[in-house]
Design a protein around this motif. Structure first.
Motif, PDB file in Angstrom:
ATOM      1  N   CYS A   8     -60.027 -21.536  65.211  1.00  0.00           N
ATOM      2  CA  CYS A   8     -60.646 -22.811  64.874  1.00  0.00           C
ATOM      3  C   CYS A   8     -60.859 -23.635  66.133  1.00  0.00           C
ATOM      4  O   CYS A   8     -59.967 -23.754  66.965  1.00  0.00           O
ATOM      5  CB  CYS A   8     -59.747 -23.560  63.889  1.00  0.00           C
ATOM      6  SG  CYS A   8     -60.385 -25.183  63.476  1.00  0.00           S
ATOM      7  N   GLU A  10     -61.441 -26.790  66.031  1.00  0.00           N
ATOM      8  CA  GLU A  10     -60.925 -28.133  65.774  1.00  0.00           C
ATOM      9  C   GLU A  10     -59.427 -28.235  66.023  1.00  0.00           C
ATOM     10  O   GLU A  10     -58.958 -29.149  66.680  1.00  0.00           O
ATOM     11  CB  GLU A  10     -61.234 -28.537  64.328  1.00  0.00           C
ATOM     12  CG  GLU A  10     -62.727 -28.640  64.024  1.00  0.00           C
ATOM     13  CD  GLU A  10     -63.386 -29.818  64.734  1.00  0.00           C
ATOM     14  OE1 GLU A  10     -62.700 -30.799  65.014  1.00  0.00           O
ATOM     15  OE2 GLU A  10     -64.603 -29.726  65.014  1.00  0.00           O
ATOM     16  N   CYS A  11     -58.699 -27.297  65.475  1.00  0.00           N
ATOM     17  CA  CYS A  11     -57.240 -27.405  65.573  1.00  0.00           C
ATOM     18  C   CYS A  11     -56.615 -26.221  66.310  1.00  0.00           C
ATOM     19  O   CYS A  11     -55.414 -26.221  66.560  1.00  0.00           O
ATOM     20  CB  CYS A  11     -56.626 -27.554  64.179  1.00  0.00           C
ATOM     21  SG  CYS A  11     -56.758 -26.065  63.169  1.00  0.00           S
ATOM     22  N   CYS A  28     -61.678 -22.732  58.575  1.00  0.00           N
ATOM     23  CA  CYS A  28     -60.288 -22.742  59.009  1.00  0.00           C
ATOM     24  C   CYS A  28     -59.374 -22.913  57.813  1.00  0.00           C
ATOM     25  O   CYS A  28     -59.606 -23.749  56.946  1.00  0.00           O
ATOM     26  CB  CYS A  28     -60.081 -23.874  60.006  1.00  0.00           C
ATOM     27  SG  CYS A  28     -58.357 -24.091  60.475  1.00  0.00           S
ATOM     28  N   CYS A  31     -57.525 -26.635  58.508  1.00  0.00           N
ATOM     29  CA  CYS A  31     -58.236 -27.917  58.429  1.00  0.00           C
ATOM     30  C   CYS A  31     -59.579 -27.785  57.717  1.00  0.00           C
ATOM     31  O   CYS A  31     -60.306 -28.765  57.580  1.00  0.00           O
ATOM     32  CB  CYS A  31     -58.425 -28.505  59.824  1.00  0.00           C
ATOM     33  SG  CYS A  31     -59.592 -27.598  60.845  1.00  0.00           S
TER      34      CYS A  31
END
Ligand SMILES: [Zn+2]
Length: 74
Positions: A8, A10-11, A28, A31
């Motif tokens: 991911c 993002e995270c 993901c 998230c």
């Protein structure tokens, strides 16, 4: 079914997912972001060396017969 590994954006969570087709949307698992990168599949490391291949054509060359004259083509 191919198993792919994703990361991911993002995270940073890495996860594996079985993807039935290339159109499958992957999100993901942590998230739910769809901004994921597909990582390269990890197959056997090193691979095989072609130079070490044991295959050798028989003496005939045309049919692979183990001895000359067995196929009558030479
Ligand atoms: Zn995430």
């Amino acid at each position: 079914m191919p198993l792919f590994e994703y990361k991911c954006r993002e995270c940073g969570t890495m996860f594996e997912k079985i993807v039935a087709s290339s159109t499958t949307r992957v999100a993901c698992k942590k998230c739910q972001s769809s901004k994921v990168d597909k990582l390269l599949p990890v197959f056997a490391v090193g691979g095989t060396s072609r130079s070490q291949a044991s295959f050798e054509p028989g003496p005939c060359g045309a049919c692979g017969a183990p001895e000359r004259g067995m196929c009558g083509m030479d």
